[in-house]
Design a protein around this motif. Structure first.
Motif, PDB file in Angstrom:
ATOM      1  N   ALA A  96       0.889  -1.109   0.115  1.00 40.84           N
ATOM      2  CA  ALA A  96      -0.045   0.145  -0.116  1.00 40.84           C
ATOM      3  C   ALA A  96       0.816   1.301   0.041  1.00 40.84           C
ATOM      4  O   ALA A  96       0.513   2.319  -0.648  1.00 40.84           O
ATOM      5  CB  ALA A  96      -0.939  -0.229   1.253  1.00 40.84           C
ATOM      6  N   ALA A  97       1.839   1.197   0.710  1.00 41.31           N
ATOM      7  CA  ALA A  97       2.669   2.472   0.772  1.00 41.31           C
ATOM      8  C   ALA A  97       3.914   2.667  -0.619  1.00 41.31           C
ATOM      9  O   ALA A  97       3.624   3.740  -1.179  1.00 41.31           O
ATOM     10  CB  ALA A  97       4.068   2.143   1.885  1.00 41.31           C
ATOM     11  N   VAL A  98       4.018   1.638  -1.184  1.00 40.10           N
ATOM     12  CA  VAL A  98       4.490   1.554  -2.585  1.00 40.10           C
ATOM     13  C   VAL A  98       3.434   2.269  -3.350  1.00 40.10           C
ATOM     14  O   VAL A  98       3.970   3.112  -4.366  1.00 40.10           O
ATOM     15  CB  VAL A  98       5.227   0.363  -2.897  1.00 40.10           C
ATOM     16  CG1 VAL A  98       5.704   0.240  -4.627  1.00 40.10           C
ATOM     17  CG2 VAL A  98       6.479  -0.123  -2.168  1.00 40.10           C
ATOM     18  N   ALA A  99       2.395   1.729  -3.487  1.00 34.83           N
ATOM     19  CA  ALA A  99       1.235   2.239  -4.473  1.00 34.83           C
ATOM     20  C   ALA A  99       1.193   3.495  -4.228  1.00 34.83           C
ATOM     21  O   ALA A  99       0.670   4.160  -5.303  1.00 34.83           O
ATOM     22  CB  ALA A  99       0.159   1.291  -4.258  1.00 34.83           C
ATOM     23  N   THR A 100       0.845   3.926  -2.779  1.00 33.10           N
ATOM     24  CA  THR A 100       0.566   5.330  -2.667  1.00 33.10           C
ATOM     25  C   THR A 100       1.765   6.490  -3.025  1.00 33.10           C
ATOM     26  O   THR A 100       1.459   7.557  -3.544  1.00 33.10           O
ATOM     27  CB  THR A 100       0.513   5.559  -1.335  1.00 33.10           C
ATOM     28  OG1 THR A 100      -0.431   4.642  -0.594  1.00 33.10           O
ATOM     29  CG2 THR A 100       0.037   6.943  -0.876  1.00 33.10           C
ATOM     30  N   LEU A 101       2.837   5.912  -2.960  1.00 30.78           N
ATOM     31  CA  LEU A 101       4.278   6.565  -3.672  1.00 30.78           C
ATOM     32  C   LEU A 101       4.297   6.829  -5.112  1.00 30.78           C
ATOM     33  O   LEU A 101       4.352   7.831  -5.450  1.00 30.78           O
ATOM     34  CB  LEU A 101       5.341   6.180  -2.828  1.00 30.78           C
ATOM     35  CG  LEU A 101       5.927   6.277  -1.346  1.00 30.78           C
ATOM     36  CD1 LEU A 101       7.204   5.803  -1.186  1.00 30.78           C
ATOM     37  CD2 LEU A 101       5.973   7.903  -1.269  1.00 30.78           C
ATOM     38  N   LEU A 102       3.669   5.550  -5.664  1.00 30.73           N
ATOM     39  CA  LEU A 102       3.625   5.697  -6.935  1.00 30.73           C
ATOM     40  C   LEU A 102       2.740   6.633  -7.569  1.00 30.73           C
ATOM     41  O   LEU A 102       2.807   7.539  -8.402  1.00 30.73           O
ATOM     42  CB  LEU A 102       3.568   4.233  -7.623  1.00 30.73           C
ATOM     43  CG  LEU A 102       3.185   4.247  -9.190  1.00 30.73           C
ATOM     44  CD1 LEU A 102       4.772   4.643  -9.767  1.00 30.73           C
ATOM     45  CD2 LEU A 102       2.960   2.664  -9.456  1.00 30.73           C
ATOM     46  N   VAL A 103       1.457   6.681  -6.939  1.00 28.73           N
ATOM     47  CA  VAL A 103       0.438   7.411  -7.409  1.00 28.73           C
ATOM     48  C   VAL A 103       0.680   8.844  -7.272  1.00 28.73           C
ATOM     49  O   VAL A 103       0.449   9.845  -7.945  1.00 28.73           O
ATOM     50  CB  VAL A 103      -0.917   7.066  -6.790  1.00 28.73           C
ATOM     51  CG1 VAL A 103      -2.058   8.100  -7.159  1.00 28.73           C
ATOM     52  CG2 VAL A 103      -1.303   5.608  -7.340  1.00 28.73           C
ATOM     53  N   GLY A 105       3.532  10.309  -6.970  1.00 28.08           N
ATOM     54  CA  GLY A 105       4.624  10.685  -7.803  1.00 28.08           C
ATOM     55  C   GLY A 105       3.891  10.937  -9.431  1.00 28.08           C
ATOM     56  O   GLY A 105       4.526  11.890 -10.072  1.00 28.08           O
ATOM     57  N   LEU A 106       3.091  10.149  -9.609  1.00 25.75           N
ATOM     58  CA  LEU A 106       2.503  10.361 -11.034  1.00 25.75           C
ATOM     59  C   LEU A 106       1.642  11.522 -11.047  1.00 25.75           C
ATOM     60  O   LEU A 106       1.779  12.244 -11.936  1.00 25.75           O
ATOM     61  CB  LEU A 106       1.456   9.295 -11.411  1.00 25.75           C
ATOM     62  CG  LEU A 106       2.364   7.963 -11.821  1.00 25.75           C
ATOM     63  CD1 LEU A 106       1.331   6.816 -12.043  1.00 25.75           C
ATOM     64  CD2 LEU A 106       3.186   8.089 -12.875  1.00 25.75           C
ATOM     65  N   VAL A 107       0.885  12.153 -10.058  1.00 25.68           N
ATOM     66  CA  VAL A 107       0.148  13.281  -9.903  1.00 25.68           C
ATOM     67  C   VAL A 107       1.070  14.509  -9.573  1.00 25.68           C
ATOM     68  O   VAL A 107       0.896  15.263 -10.369  1.00 25.68           O
ATOM     69  CB  VAL A 107      -0.667  13.249  -8.585  1.00 25.68           C
ATOM     70  CG1 VAL A 107      -1.322  14.467  -8.321  1.00 25.68           C
ATOM     71  CG2 VAL A 107      -1.612  12.195  -8.853  1.00 25.68           C
ATOM     72  N   LEU A 108       2.285  14.354  -9.217  1.00 26.16           N
ATOM     73  CA  LEU A 108       3.191  15.487  -8.988  1.00 26.16           C
ATOM     74  C   LEU A 108       3.732  15.715 -10.242  1.00 26.16           C
ATOM     75  O   LEU A 108       4.042  16.919 -10.673  1.00 26.16           O
ATOM     76  CB  LEU A 108       4.297  15.192  -7.996  1.00 26.16           C
ATOM     77  CG  LEU A 108       3.594  15.362  -6.346  1.00 26.16           C
ATOM     78  CD1 LEU A 108       4.635  15.081  -5.432  1.00 26.16           C
ATOM     79  CD2 LEU A 108       3.056  16.529  -6.327  1.00 26.16           C
ATOM     80  N   THR A 109       4.209  14.678 -11.116  1.00 26.92           N
ATOM     81  CA  THR A 109       4.796  14.595 -12.284  1.00 26.92           C
ATOM     82  C   THR A 109       3.863  15.450 -13.385  1.00 26.92           C
ATOM     83  O   THR A 109       4.099  16.177 -14.118  1.00 26.92           O
ATOM     84  CB  THR A 109       5.321  13.274 -12.939  1.00 26.92           C
ATOM     85  OG1 THR A 109       6.295  12.634 -11.990  1.00 26.92           O
ATOM     86  CG2 THR A 109       5.958  13.390 -14.114  1.00 26.92           C
ATOM     87  N   ALA A 110       2.530  14.855 -13.099  1.00 31.34           N
ATOM     88  CA  ALA A 110       1.534  15.529 -14.084  1.00 31.34           C
ATOM     89  C   ALA A 110       1.215  17.080 -13.917  1.00 31.34           C
ATOM     90  O   ALA A 110       1.144  17.725 -14.884  1.00 31.34           O
ATOM     91  CB  ALA A 110       0.250  14.830 -13.890  1.00 31.34           C
ATOM     92  N   PHE A 111       1.333  17.466 -12.564  1.00 29.12           N
ATOM     93  CA  PHE A 111       1.323  18.871 -12.350  1.00 29.12           C
ATOM     94  C   PHE A 111       2.422  19.622 -12.647  1.00 29.12           C
ATOM     95  O   PHE A 111       2.512  20.738 -13.352  1.00 29.12           O
ATOM     96  CB  PHE A 111       1.072  19.199 -10.764  1.00 29.12           C
ATOM     97  CG  PHE A 111      -0.350  18.946 -10.350  1.00 29.12           C
ATOM     98  CD1 PHE A 111      -1.367  19.577 -11.098  1.00 29.12           C
ATOM     99  CD2 PHE A 111      -0.662  18.014  -9.205  1.00 29.12           C
ATOM    100  CE1 PHE A 111      -2.953  19.319 -10.648  1.00 29.12           C
ATOM    101  CE2 PHE A 111      -2.193  17.995  -9.089  1.00 29.12           C
ATOM    102  CZ  PHE A 111      -3.109  18.573  -9.795  1.00 29.12           C
ATOM    103  N   ALA A 112       3.613  19.167 -12.727  1.00 33.41           N
ATOM    104  CA  ALA A 112       4.921  19.505 -13.072  1.00 33.41           C
ATOM    105  C   ALA A 112       4.818  19.996 -14.610  1.00 33.41           C
ATOM    106  O   ALA A 112       5.589  20.934 -14.873  1.00 33.41           O
ATOM    107  CB  ALA A 112       6.067  19.019 -12.555  1.00 33.41           C
ATOM    108  N   VAL A 113       4.512  18.995 -15.477  1.00 27.99           N
ATOM    109  CA  VAL A 113       4.568  19.067 -16.932  1.00 27.99           C
ATOM    110  C   VAL A 113       3.613  20.070 -17.238  1.00 27.99           C
ATOM    111  O   VAL A 113       3.683  20.680 -18.326  1.00 27.99           O
ATOM    112  CB  VAL A 113       4.315  17.586 -17.392  1.00 27.99           C
ATOM    113  CG1 VAL A 113       4.109  17.780 -18.904  1.00 27.99           C
ATOM    114  CG2 VAL A 113       5.418  16.568 -16.981  1.00 27.99           C
ATOM    115  N   SER A 114       2.297  19.999 -16.501  1.00 27.87           N
ATOM    116  CA  SER A 114       1.482  20.966 -17.280  1.00 27.87           C
ATOM    117  C   SER A 114       1.508  22.236 -16.661  1.00 27.87           C
ATOM    118  O   SER A 114       1.996  23.159 -16.776  1.00 27.87           O
ATOM    119  CB  SER A 114       0.043  20.392 -16.723  1.00 27.87           C
ATOM    120  OG  SER A 114      -0.256  20.522 -15.556  1.00 27.87           O
TER     121      SER A 114
END
Length: 114
Positions: A96-103, A105-114
């Motif tokens: 659960a901790a690994v999945a939370t970190l992955l999600v 990270g993906l959300v922060l990457t999406a905000f950073a790119v846009s």
């Protein structure tokens, strides 16, 4: 053979006349139902002989009265679930901790790119 619209139709005599016209004779006015058997069932009866209407050996399949096959899902055996051991609970927490970190990270990457 024409029949006028009449409220007192005698269906037994009509069936006798139709049977006589086709070469069949209804002795008592009743039939055994053989004329209602579908053609594919009659041909299967001739093809299978004594094995007609015997149940299949495969699970979940049956044969109805007309000789048509009905396939049903085979239900698995029921069993009670077992509560996870403390070691399994730790593994689930780690996943659960690994999945939370992955999600995250993906959300922060999406905000950073846009």
């Amino acid at each position: 053979m024409t029949y006028a619209a009449d409220s007192n139709l005698d269906f037994v005599s009509i069936a006798r006349e139709l049977g006589a016209a086709r070469g069949n004779s209804f002795k008592s006015g009743l039939s055994n139902g053989s004329e209602l058997t579908p053609t594919e069932v009659r041909s299967r009866m001739r093809r299978e002989g004594d094995n007609f209407l015997r149940p299949f050996s495969a699970g979940g399949a049956t044969v109805d009265q007309e000789g048509l096959s009905n396939n049903y899902a085979v239900e698995p055996a029921m069993y009670y679930s077992v509560f996870p051991s403390p070691e399994q609970a730790r593994q689930y927490a780690f996943q659960a901790a690994v999945a939370t970190l992955l999600v995250a990270g993906l959300v922060l990457t999406a905000f950073a790119v846009s």
